[in-house]
Design an enzyme around this catalytic site. Structure first.
Site, PDB file in Angstrom:
ATOM      1  N   ASP A  66       7.974 -11.522  -9.281  1.00 44.12           N
ATOM      2  CA  ASP A  66       8.120 -12.374  -8.330  1.00 44.12           C
ATOM      3  C   ASP A  66       7.532 -13.505  -8.527  1.00 44.12           C
ATOM      4  O   ASP A  66       6.613 -13.567  -9.425  1.00 44.12           O
ATOM      5  CB  ASP A  66       7.985 -11.824  -6.957  1.00 44.12           C
ATOM      6  CG  ASP A  66       6.774 -11.044  -6.757  1.00 44.12           C
ATOM      7  OD1 ASP A  66       6.095 -11.131  -7.685  1.00 44.12           O
ATOM      8  OD2 ASP A  66       6.477 -10.224  -5.775  1.00 44.12           O
ATOM      9  N   ASP A 135       3.258  -3.966   4.565  1.00 41.56           N
ATOM     10  CA  ASP A 135       4.219  -3.564   5.381  1.00 41.56           C
ATOM     11  C   ASP A 135       5.260  -3.138   4.484  1.00 41.56           C
ATOM     12  O   ASP A 135       6.606  -2.741   4.947  1.00 41.56           O
ATOM     13  CB  ASP A 135       4.922  -4.994   5.775  1.00 41.56           C
ATOM     14  CG  ASP A 135       5.247  -5.934   4.528  1.00 41.56           C
ATOM     15  OD1 ASP A 135       5.129  -5.558   3.487  1.00 41.56           O
ATOM     16  OD2 ASP A 135       5.715  -7.141   5.134  1.00 41.56           O
ATOM     17  N   HIS A 137       6.436  -3.743   1.485  1.00 40.55           N
ATOM     18  CA  HIS A 137       7.174  -4.371   0.387  1.00 40.55           C
ATOM     19  C   HIS A 137       6.831  -4.047  -0.964  1.00 40.55           C
ATOM     20  O   HIS A 137       5.738  -3.646  -1.360  1.00 40.55           O
ATOM     21  CB  HIS A 137       7.216  -5.791   0.577  1.00 40.55           C
ATOM     22  CG  HIS A 137       6.150  -6.501   0.184  1.00 40.55           C
ATOM     23  ND1 HIS A 137       5.158  -7.305   1.283  1.00 40.55           N
ATOM     24  CD2 HIS A 137       5.387  -6.869  -0.759  1.00 40.55           C
ATOM     25  CE1 HIS A 137       4.210  -7.622   0.657  1.00 40.55           C
ATOM     26  NE2 HIS A 137       4.214  -7.774  -0.553  1.00 40.55           N
ATOM     27  N   GLU A 142      10.705  -7.893   1.496  1.00 39.52           N
ATOM     28  CA  GLU A 142      10.151  -7.712   2.873  1.00 39.52           C
ATOM     29  C   GLU A 142      11.123  -6.557   3.516  1.00 39.52           C
ATOM     30  O   GLU A 142      12.180  -6.389   3.355  1.00 39.52           O
ATOM     31  CB  GLU A 142       9.982  -8.892   3.749  1.00 39.52           C
ATOM     32  CG  GLU A 142       9.241 -10.078   2.843  1.00 39.52           C
ATOM     33  CD  GLU A 142       7.924  -9.680   3.266  1.00 39.52           C
ATOM     34  OE1 GLU A 142       7.375  -8.540   3.211  1.00 39.52           O
ATOM     35  OE2 GLU A 142       6.739 -10.702   3.053  1.00 39.52           O
TER      36      GLU A 142
HETATM   37  C1  GLP Z   1       2.068  -9.400  -3.046  1.00 41.40           C
HETATM   38  C2  GLP Z   1       2.862  -8.912  -4.337  1.00 41.40           C
HETATM   39  C3  GLP Z   1       3.368  -7.746  -4.686  1.00 41.40           C
HETATM   40  C4  GLP Z   1       2.156  -6.833  -4.439  1.00 41.40           C
HETATM   41  C5  GLP Z   1       1.469  -6.964  -3.012  1.00 41.40           C
HETATM   42  C6  GLP Z   1       0.235  -6.232  -2.788  1.00 41.40           C
HETATM   43  O1  GLP Z   1       2.743  -9.736  -1.916  1.00 41.40           O
HETATM   44  N1  GLP Z   1       4.348  -9.886  -4.248  1.00 41.40           N
HETATM   45  O2  GLP Z   1       4.071  -7.413  -6.062  1.00 41.40           O
HETATM   46  O3  GLP Z   1       2.429  -5.405  -4.439  1.00 41.40           O
HETATM   47  O4  GLP Z   1       0.953  -8.314  -2.909  1.00 41.40           O
HETATM   48  O5  GLP Z   1      -0.657  -7.039  -3.334  1.00 41.40           O
HETATM   49  P1  GLP Z   1      -2.234  -6.095  -3.755  1.00 41.40           P
HETATM   50  O6  GLP Z   1      -2.098  -5.525  -4.965  1.00 41.40           O
HETATM   51  O7  GLP Z   1      -3.174  -7.518  -3.899  1.00 41.40           O
HETATM   52  O8  GLP Z   1      -2.771  -5.423  -2.408  1.00 41.40           O
END
Ligand code: GLP
Length: 259
Positions: A66, A135, A137, A142
């Site tokens: 993304d 959440d 995702h 989302e």
């Molecule tokens: C972001 C990314 C996701 C990721 C998520 C969790 O929103 N787009 O790909 O999995 O956050 O982040 P973290 O690994 O820092 O907890």
């Protein structure tokens, strides 16, 4: 169901997944990796570095999950910059073979389709690394995202913008929109490896692994995949009701199966 591997800590998770990825690249120097940002995959990238010493990585291809829409690609928190800093440079990958969705507003309505075409042209993703949002995702899909969705623009939830505000000066600086591989895109990868660490992810992990398959918890899409591996520490595993069985199954796993 996904295979659940409960590990002691991030370092053990990183080593386990990095072994798998290094093996994949040794077996196929043109392997196509699905790359994730966020803090969760960092131990994997760190553990990969020593494992790829002396391995030909010049033809490895990569697709990030993304990107933020409208962010300057040179901004240190654009996912293009993060992937360059955390993955491409330390591992010595060829930057021209590593793509991130194009988040520039100009022609944004076509960027998703272009990205999908590039993934198909590369032969599909062999191994997709995934984190999970609080959440539920995955990527930036989302709650409510269609299981058939492909790369497209999404609006970030307030919760995700709050979670990601730590990377910016304030929540107002977190972009409102993103472009993300869809759940349908992710489900086409040949192997999914979802990692999660810490108590804050425990509810999302339990929902994804043991809850109903529902667009309300996008991570539950992994239950539809024939080869999904979930690597979690004790804290992230703490809401799982069948943890005993997962440990037992992993301890008795036939050697030939691999991750
Ligand atoms: C972001 C990314 C996701 C990721 C998520 C969790 O929103 N787009 O790909 O999995 O956050 O982040 P973290 O690994 O820092 O907890």
């Amino acid at each position: 169901m996904a295979e659940i591997v409960i590990v002691r800590d991030k370092a053990e998770a990183g080593a386990l997944v990095a072994d798998e990825i290094a093996g994949l690249i040794r077996a196929d120097p043109e392997a196509v990796l699905g790359l994730a940002t966020g803090s969760t995959p960092l131990p994997v990238y760190e553990a990969l570095r020593p494992r790829l010493q002396g391995v030909d990585v010049s033809r490895v291809r990569g697709f990030a999950l993304d990107e933020y829409v409208g962010i300057d690609p040179a901004h240190p928190e654009s996912y293009r910059s993060v992937i360059t800093r955390e993955v491409v440079e330390p591992l010595g990958l060829d930057p021209s073979r590593i793509r991130t969705p194009d988040g520039s507003p100009e022609g944004i309505e076509h960027h998703g389709d272009e990205y999908e075409a590039a993934i198909v042209e590369a032969g599909g993703i062999d191994l997709q690394i995934l984190g999970i949002g609080t959440d539920g995702h995955i990527g930036f899909n989302e709650p409510g995202s269609s299981f058939a969705s492909i790369t497209r623009v999404k609006t970030l939830t307030e919760q995700t913008r709050r979670d990601n505000a730590r990377f910016f000066d304030s929540i107002e600086d977190v972009p409102m929109h993103c472009i993300t591989q869809g759940l349908g895109t992710i489900l086409r990868a040949r192997h999914l490896v979802l990692l999660a660490f810490g108590e804050g992810k425990a509810a999302a992990v339990a929902g994804a692994v043991e809850g109903p398959v529902t667009a309300s918890l996008p991570g539950s899409a992994i239950q539809l995949h024939p080869h999904a591996t979930v690597v979690v520490d004790e804290a992230a595993a703490s809401h799982l009701t069948r943890a005993g069985y997962y440990r037992y199954a992993y301890a008795n796993k036939p050697d030939w199966q691999g991750l």
